[in-house]
Structures are given as C-alpha cells and as structure tokens.
Design an enzyme around this catalytic site. Structure first.
Site, PDB file in Angstrom:
ATOM      1  N   ASP A   1      12.599  89.951  38.868  1.00 53.72           N
ATOM      2  CA  ASP A   1      11.007  90.618  39.627  1.00 53.72           C
ATOM      3  C   ASP A   1      10.179  90.063  38.029  1.00 53.72           C
ATOM      4  OD1 ASP A   1       9.326  91.195  40.612  1.00 53.72           O
ATOM      5  OD2 ASP A   1      10.008  93.337  41.121  1.00 53.72           O
TER       6      ASP A   1
HETATM    7  C1  BGC Z   1       7.255  93.142  43.009  1.00 54.98           C
HETATM    8  C2  BGC Z   1       7.898  91.788  44.289  1.00 54.98           C
HETATM    9  C3  BGC Z   1       6.922  90.908  43.686  1.00 54.98           C
HETATM   10  C4  BGC Z   1       6.586  90.273  42.501  1.00 54.98           C
HETATM   11  C5  BGC Z   1       5.882  88.952  42.406  1.00 54.98           C
HETATM   12  C6  BGC Z   1       6.797  92.340  41.079  1.00 54.98           C
HETATM   13  O1  BGC Z   1       5.894  93.361  40.950  1.00 54.98           O
HETATM   14  O2  BGC Z   1       7.834  93.985  42.326  1.00 54.98           O
HETATM   15  O3  BGC Z   1       8.438  92.611  44.820  1.00 54.98           O
HETATM   16  O4  BGC Z   1       7.465  89.920  44.555  1.00 54.98           O
HETATM   17  O5  BGC Z   1       5.835  91.184  41.716  1.00 54.98           O
HETATM   18  O6  BGC Z   1       4.531  89.329  42.847  1.00 54.98           O
END
Ligand code: BGC
Length: 716
Positions: free
Chosen positions: A257
């Site tokens: 993530d």
């Molecule tokens: C979130 C994810 C997301 C990613 C990309 C993160 O902060 O936890 O769910 O897909 O950002 O935007």
C-alpha cells in the site's frame, strides 16, 4: 507476447531497470517535467527525473488524455509500457452507492453489473488495473473505511468480492484484492492502528473473504498498512509467503500500500530504507507503492548477497506477465477512447443502473405506516443533506458532485412542484451552532410531512476518517427533537458511510430510511422510495450499535461462558454485559424493512442427520401477507453447538432474494452440506466436526426460526 520474450526482456534488464520496474509512484510526477514536484511535498522519495521516467507503474491520474500523455512520454525512453492504476471503488464517473451499501442489496448480479459499468468507463480512460475489491472484514463502525467493505460477514464479503471481480474483469480491467490482511481490525476503529488477530480468528473470519477471491483469478493482492500481532504486514512472511503464495498458490502480483514499505521505519520495525527493501523483497512484495527503497537499495542488496537475484527476477516476471496479460505490449494505449467515453457516461442505461442500485441499497429501518407518502401531502425538506449533491463518497475518481441528484431535486422532479427546504444546521459534525433550528421549525410547522435529511458528510467516512463518537451530532439531535415537537409526520433520511448511532432520535421518527452515500442518482432513488414508486429492499451488513461503546459489535460473535439476554439491561453482576447498555444492536445484521409483510412457515429438513459426502435440504415457505408487492432476502444461518473451538452463535451460510406480489407465496430450498460447517479447528485444519447443529432461517439475523440437525460421526 510469448512467455519466452518476457524472459529475454528480463535478461536484458539491469538491476536498476528491475528496481524501477518494481516501483509505483503518483502519475502526477510522471506528467510533469519539473524536478520540483518530486523533491517537494514527496521529497522523502528522493527520486530524480531519470528515476521518474523509468518507474514501471503509476497510480491515480485524471482521465484518458493524461493516460495517453504519460504513456507516450514513458515510451520515448522505455521499451516496457507503463502500468496505470486507479482506485475505481464504487464507480468511475457514474457513481453507484458505497460498497457497504451495495453489500446490503445481497444482489450479486447487480454488483457485477455496476462493477462492469465502472470498469468500462475506467478502461476507456486508460485505467489498466483497479485497486479493488476491498475485502476487509469490518466490525467496528468507528473505522472510516467500513464504507469500502461489504460488511461484517466473511461469507457475504467473499461472494460480493467475487461479483465485483467478475464485473471488472468482464470490462477488461485488472483487479487488486486489498488490503491483505486484517486491516479492518484496527484497534478502536482508528485508521492505520495496530491489529491483534489470533490464527483462529484470522482463518475463520478475516482470511476467507480474500481467499474466496482466488476463484476469480485476481491479478494482484495489496498488502495492508497494519501491524499484525506485532509485525507490520509488509514484513509478515507467514501471511505473504506461507499462506498467500504457498498455501493458496497465488502467483500474481503483490503490491504494497501507499508507502507501506517505507512506513516499516516509522512503525519501529526496520531501522533503514535498506532494511525495508530487504524485508519487502524477501516477502516478495512485487511492487513498492510510493516509497523508493527498491530503487535506492535493490541493486546493492543483490551485490552484497543480502537478497537473491532469482527472487527479484521472479518478481519482475510477475509484473511483466501481468502487463502482458493485460495486452500492454501489443497496445500500450489499450482501451483509451475518449470519444466513446464521453458518449457513454450519463447515458440512460448507466444512470438507470446506478438508480436501481441506489434504490436497492437504501435500508428502511423504521416505518410507522407513514411511508410511502402520498404525492398530495404538503412536505418540507429539512437538514444539511436536503439539498446536498455531494452524496457520492470520497473515492469518486471522475465522479462529479454537480452531476448528482440531491434529495430536493429528486423529490421536486417526482412531484413536479417546488418543495420548501431549510437547512436547520450545518453538515459539520463538530458544529454547535443551533441558531438555524428555529427558522427550520417555523417553516416545517406549515407542512404535514417533514423529511429530515441528516447524518454525516462524505468527508466524515473513508480513509483516515475514523470517529470516536458515531452518534448524530448534538445539533442534529436537537433539530430532530424540535421537529418532533411539531407533531407532524417526521421521516428521517440518514446519510453516511458507516453505521451511526440512532438511539437518541429513533423514538422521535415515524420512519427512518438509511441512504448511505447513494451515488449519482441518490436523490431520485430516495424520492422513488419515499413515494412508493419503488419499494425498499436493502439490508444491513453491519450491526447498528445502540451506543458507540458497544463497538465492535457483530452478529457472528461467541456466546461467552456467561451470556446475557441481549435485550435486557443487566443489573446483575458477573455476566457478559454492560451496566448501562443492552447487548443487542439497535438494528441487527441482515435487517431492513419493506412496504409489505412477509412471513416464513413450514420450515423443515429433508433429514435431520447429515452424513459425510451427502447433503440435506431445508424447505421454507414464504408468503407476502401485506398490502403491496415486495422483496425479501431469506437468510440461512448455522450454529455449531459444541466444537473443539467455540463457534459463533450463528453464521450466514446462504441467502435467497424472493420477490412476491401481494398475497403471493413461494417455497424455497437451501442445501446444507459438510463444506458449509467446516471451520479452521484446533488441529489447524479445515474440517467439519460431527455433532449437533442449529439451522436458522429468517429475514434478518435476529428473528429466526430454528431447527436442529446432526452431523453424523463418519464411518471408518
Ligand atoms: C489506500 C489504498 C489505495 C491506495 C492508492 C492508500 O492510501 O489505503 O486503499 O488503493 O492508497 O490510492
């Protein structure tokens, strides 16, 4: 492209090339020529323009023109096309309701259709893979991200996630199952907080949803942010290697993530970026999102013998194979068609689809026979959401608030007349300005029906939007009390991305419709439901607490050694209860009313004992005894009464949507087999243990008809 060509490509890549291929950064960096952006706000990445030009994938960009531009720019310097990813969570431009609301439709075809529609919109704009579905089991409504999940039940979550995947894939979009694993168990519902989950609970509750996704062959898994049992997930070899890769056989791409690898330093786990890279590569996290430890340290780690170059090649191969499967080598601009996109958004078909989804996901929590409303009664709309178009949630991609139907627009177009409106208070949950209440009440006193649109704003749920108190704000409670004093018919329409505590206002309302964040056609759907042009059929997939202190609250809990009647406040000591609150939720999992009444009768089994390899049948008669047509979700629950590890008091094991006209009846059948009662037992195996079971059937998880069967001891 043939597989052998991928191998050739890998042979020609330097270690630096590989590190860049395994890195993902914001599309904005690639779109700009200025070093300033890269070293500015996100200076921690410490990337220069050469790095930015070489990274293998980007996330979050704003449409087809940008997608084309960055791909073109990338290909001027690189042979391997860029991968473009985006959070297409509950719509791309035509928005359907939040995932927590979609779960409550129990309608897998509808979910698949909505995912397909958004997948097509996204693909026409150059998205290759969506960061969806989110499959985190959620039990604590304080957590803002419950709105991205389909709720507290592992079985339903798994089926819903599969439906989302089918829809996206049919549209030609790759999918990324997230957030692996256990992110939804954040302590006290505070986002990014630590999680403590035993192997038993992981295996029986948190993991099944993700595992179920494998049946649809997802392209990617995303590693969650949380520390699990003391170790950041990016370092959790047990789940990332033993379970995901070895036990489940997932050979697709695993992505971190956002800065999840770099955050191992902040967690206090890895002392340096170099150590972050080593840990993440050892755990085969194929793509590092928004941290740059691979770019900075992958080559030296290989030179120093700290990581195995074969592992790195395997990771690169997974990424290139995914790009190849998506057709990027043949056409790096695959899918992009801006004209077609413009022709398709806002088409009648798309708007109709999201309207239907909104109608099916609103949940009727209470109705003292005031709904549906007559069109000739004089009505006023009160509250901060009465004329609010921002009801599409926070993950809205290109979803436009000005393209959204507010309740006011929806009701006015249904009635064909202007409807008086008054805000009564602001939408700020911390607001304590009571000065608008009098005016709202004054206006309301001149009408027969008051529709009060209350709740929390789309900014108050979602990532990083946890709440310590999930009651309605006190100014809204006061507004509702004052409106109730007018002795008119009072209907609440509640907006929000999580279960909110409605105990203080429930008694004042004649009817409550829980609208969640209903999407682009939200106001039309709400008007149609309030006036009976369609009927409510949505169900809750999270228990609604009576007070925040009950969180986490979920229907599939254990009995404890000292259970307590859930509907009686305890004044006796030494039982598992609160002295100041009931154990039961205000509204249980699976609950939701419609405008007619269904009854269940004649519940019986084909056989009251089940033998290995066989199945028994449960028969149920359903009748619509009310005055209107309607729909119910017949829910099947099972309880394993005694087992080597204690089992939940009930678990959803099946459901069927039944539509019946007024007076109509129908019989339905569920099959019960050994697989349905298997669980991860004390032996560390998935097995069914012989013994007595309760099987329950009802229209929600609380009001059920129960009969028993025995699972026979296997003959050897
Ligand atoms: C979130 C994810 C997301 C990613 C990309 C993160 O902060 O936890 O769910 O897909 O950002 O935007």
């Amino acid at each position: 492209m043939e597989e052998s060509k991928i191998d050739d490509l890998i042979k020609r890549m330097t270690l630096e090339d590989k590190a860049h291929q395994l890195t993902q950064i914001n599309a904005d960096f690639v779109a700009t020529d200025s070093k300033a952006t890269v070293t500015g706000l996100t200076g921690y990445l410490k990337l220069d323009n050469d790095d930015v030009e070489k990274v293998g994938s980007v996330l979050n960009f704003s449409g087809g023109e940008m997608a084309k531009a960055i791909q073109k720019k990338h290909l001027e310097k690189n042979e391997i096309p860029l991968l473009l990813m985006q959070d297409v969570i509950h719509g791309y431009e035509t928005m359907y309701p939040l995932n927590i609301a979609m779960g409550g439709t129990f309608d897998l075809d509808l979910v698949e259709d909505c995912a397909y529609m958004s997948g097509i919109e996204a693909k026409l704009n150059g998205v290759h893979v969506t960061f969806a579905p989110m499959v985190d089991l959620v039990r604590d409504a304080r957590w803002g991200r419950v709105n991205e999940s389909t709720g507290e039940d592992p079985y339903l979550n798994g089926l819903m996630a599969r439906a989302f995947i089918r829809g996206y894939k049919k549209a030609g979009l790759g999918v990324c199952v997230k957030h692996f694993a256990g992110y939804g168990a954040a302590e006290s519902g505070k986002d990014y907080n630590v999680t403590e989950i035993s192997e038993y609970t992981l295996r029986n509750f948190y993991l099944p949803g993700y595992k179920e996704c494998l049946k649809e062959k997802p392209d990617m898994f995303m590693v969650s942010f949380n520390v699990l049992n003391g170790v950041p997930m990016a370092a959790n070899s047990h789940l990332l290697i033993d379970v995901l890769r070895n036990e489940w056989g997932f050979n697709g791409v695993v992505i971190s993530d956002y800065n999840g690898i770099g955050e191992m330093i902040t967690h206090g786990y890895a002392p340096s970026y170099k150590e972050c890279a080593k840990t993440a590569i050892t755990n085969q996290i194929d793509i590092e999102m928004m941290s740059s430890s691979y770019i900075h340290y992958l080559p030296s780690l290989i030179h120093e013998g700290e990581i195995n170059s074969l592992v790195v090649d395997k990771m690169v191969k997974r990424v290139l194979t995914m790009k190849n499967n998506l057709g990027l080598f043949e056409n790096p601009f695959r899918g992009i068609d801006i004209k077609k996109y413009k022709d398709m958004i806002r088409t009648k078909a798309n708007r109709k689809l999201v309207l239907g989804a909104a109608e099916k996901s609103c949940v009727l929590l209470k109705n003292n026979r005031v709904l549906p409303l007559e069109t000739d009664t004089s009505v006023i709309l009160i509250g901060p959401y009465a004329d609010e178009r921002s009801i599409i949630g926070r993950y809205k991609c290109l979803g436009r608030v000005d393209d959204c139907i507010s309740v006011k627009i929806g009701v006015e177009s249904l009635l064909g007349v202007e409807v008086e409106t008054s805000k009564g208070c602001s939408s700020n949950i911390l607001d304590n300005d009571y000065s608008m209440i009098d005016e709202a009440c004054d206006k309301a006193s001149r009408h027969e029906v008051i529709i009060a649109c209350v709740g929390e704003s789309s900014e108050d749920s979602g990532e990083g939007a946890s709440r310590a108190d999930i009651s309605l704000p006190s100014v809204q409670i006061e507004l509702i009390k004052k409106l109730a004093e007018l002795k008119k018919k009072l209907v609440l329409v509640v907006f929000g991305g999580r279960p909110q505590v409605l105990s203080e206002v429930e008694k004042y309302a004649d009817a409550i419709l829980y609208a969640w964040e209903p999407g682009s056609e939200g106001g039309t759907a709400i008007a149609n439901l309030l006036y009976g042009k369609s009927y409510p059929s949505g169900k809750l997939t999270m228990s609604f607490p009576r007070s925040t202190g009950q969180c986490p609250i979920y229907y599939n809990h254990f009995n404890t050694g000292r259970p307590k009647n859930p509907d009686i406040i305890s004044n006796a000591n030494f039982n598992s209860s609160f002295r100041d609150e009931l154990n039961s939720p205000l509204y249980p999992f699976g609950y939701g009313l419609t405008y007619t009444t269904f009854i269940i009768s004649n519940v019986h089994l084909s056989n009251d004992s089940l033998s290995k390899g066989e199945a028994i049948k449960l028969y149920v008669d359903i009748k619509n005894i009310g005055e209107r047509d309607g729909q119910e979700v017949v829910q099947l629950y099972i309880h394993d009464i005694y087992a080597s590890c204690v089992r939940p008091v009930k678990e959803l094991k099946g459901f069927k949507i039944v539509k019946l006209k007024q007076g109509e009846e129908s019989s339905i059948t569920f099959e019960i087999n050994e697989d349905m009662v298997k669980f991860y037992s004390s032996k560390g195996e998935y097995e069914a243990e012989p013994g007595e079971f309760e099987v329950m059937v009802g229209f929600n998880s609380k009001d059920v008809t129960t009969i028993n069967f025995t699972l026979k001891r296997w003959e050897i």
